[in-house]
Design an enzyme around this catalytic site. Structure first.
Site: not given
Ligand code: PAF
Length: 292
Positions: A40, A64, A151
């Site tokens: 990150h 999600q 990616e």
């Molecule tokens: O990749 C992630 O951490 C998540 O899917 C995101 C893009 C922050 C959406 O909640």
């Protein structure tokens, strides 16, 4: 480096971004679900190259996750994340409560068909709808010049590119390369779940995929290489193996019998209760330099 300024409401986010825009500053957004690691932080540093101001969002998006997934145990450490973001050069942290993103009566869903139907979409049918909905909201809430995605979640990245194009959202989608541990394991917040034994087996996913890349770039048969890689994962202790697939790098369409254009090998498999995913680029034989 100081911690980023913390805002929890869309109104406060927009107020700060508005001032930056008036000053002519470009804004780059890094959406995250927290539990931040070097992967990150590399996206935050990349974002700095696309904006004079960097916003990170921290929101563990319930849409999600399905009922049986790890929403409740997903690692959370907002204070630790804020400190890391500050070190990496993030200016503003948007960490809304769920009620700010999904207020009572929320009834809209964004779906992207095609690129998100298969692979992760087939294994986790709720996942891409949840990501598409929250990412659309975050982009419209912040209206950044650029948004950066890793990616590591390759199919998610392609889906977001499609979404941004289809909905005419005026943002540049920037892709950040996967960051790996010393032994090649792709960094992931979920690696924290692995026991010591699982952690040592986990490295096999990247070893097996890299071997498959070499075989594919040498002109090997896609179906045979997918099968061999699946067997090798099984022998390394992964169970179940959700998929090992070699696909077109641009739209994830099926290729065959050999790689004849830029491709991607993608895999998802479980070690105990932890689901790992990874992917690598595969170049066609002539481009990869393997022509005899
Ligand atoms: O990749 C992630 O951490 C998540 O899917 C995101 C893009 C922050 C959406 O909640």
């Amino acid at each position: 480096m100081p911690d980023p300024v913390l805002v929890r409401s869309v109104a406060d986010l927009r107020a700060v971004v508005h001032v930056w825009r008036r000053e002519g500053l470009r804004v780059a957004l890094v959406p995250t679900m927290g539990a931040l690691h070097e992967g990150h932080l590399s996206l935050v540093r990349l974002a700095r190259m696309h904006g004079e101001r960097v916003v990170a969002s921290l929101f563990v998006n319930p849409k999600q996750f399905s009922a049986h997934e790890d929403l409740d145990r997903y690692p959370r450490d907002e204070a630790g994340d804020a400190a890391k973001l500050g070190q990496a050069g993030c200016d503003l942290l948007f960490a809304p409560p769920a009620s700010e993103i999904y207020p009572p009566g929320f009834a809209t869903a964004v779906t992207v068909s095609g690129v998100s139907d298969d692979l992760e979409g087939a294994m986790r049918p709720h996942f891409f709808g949840g990501v598409a909905t929250v990412v659309t909201k975050l982009l419209l809430q912040c209206l950044p010049d650029a948004a950066v995605f890793g990616e590591k979640d390759y199919q998610q990245l392609l889906m977001i590119r499609r979404l941004v194009r289809d909905l005419d959202i005026p943002v540049a989608v920037v892709a950040g390369p996967t960051v790996r541990e010393g032994d090649g394991l792709a960094m992931s917040s979920r690696n924290a779940y692995l026991s010591a034994n699982e952690r040592s087996a986990a490295t096999q996913m990247n070893v097996i995929l890299k071997r498959a890349v070499a075989d594919l770039e040498y002109g090997g048969d896609i179906a045979a290489i997918e099968r061999d890689a699946t067997m090798a994962l099984d022998e390394a202790g992964f169970n179940p193996i959700d998929y090992v697939a070699v696909r077109d790098a641009g739209d994830l369409s099926v290729l065959g019998p050999r790689v004849d254009r830029p491709a991607r090998i993608l895999a998802a498999a479980w070690l105990g209760k932890t689901r790992l995913i990874d992917n690598f680029s595969v170049l066609p034989r002539a481009v990869a330099g393997n022509d005899a």
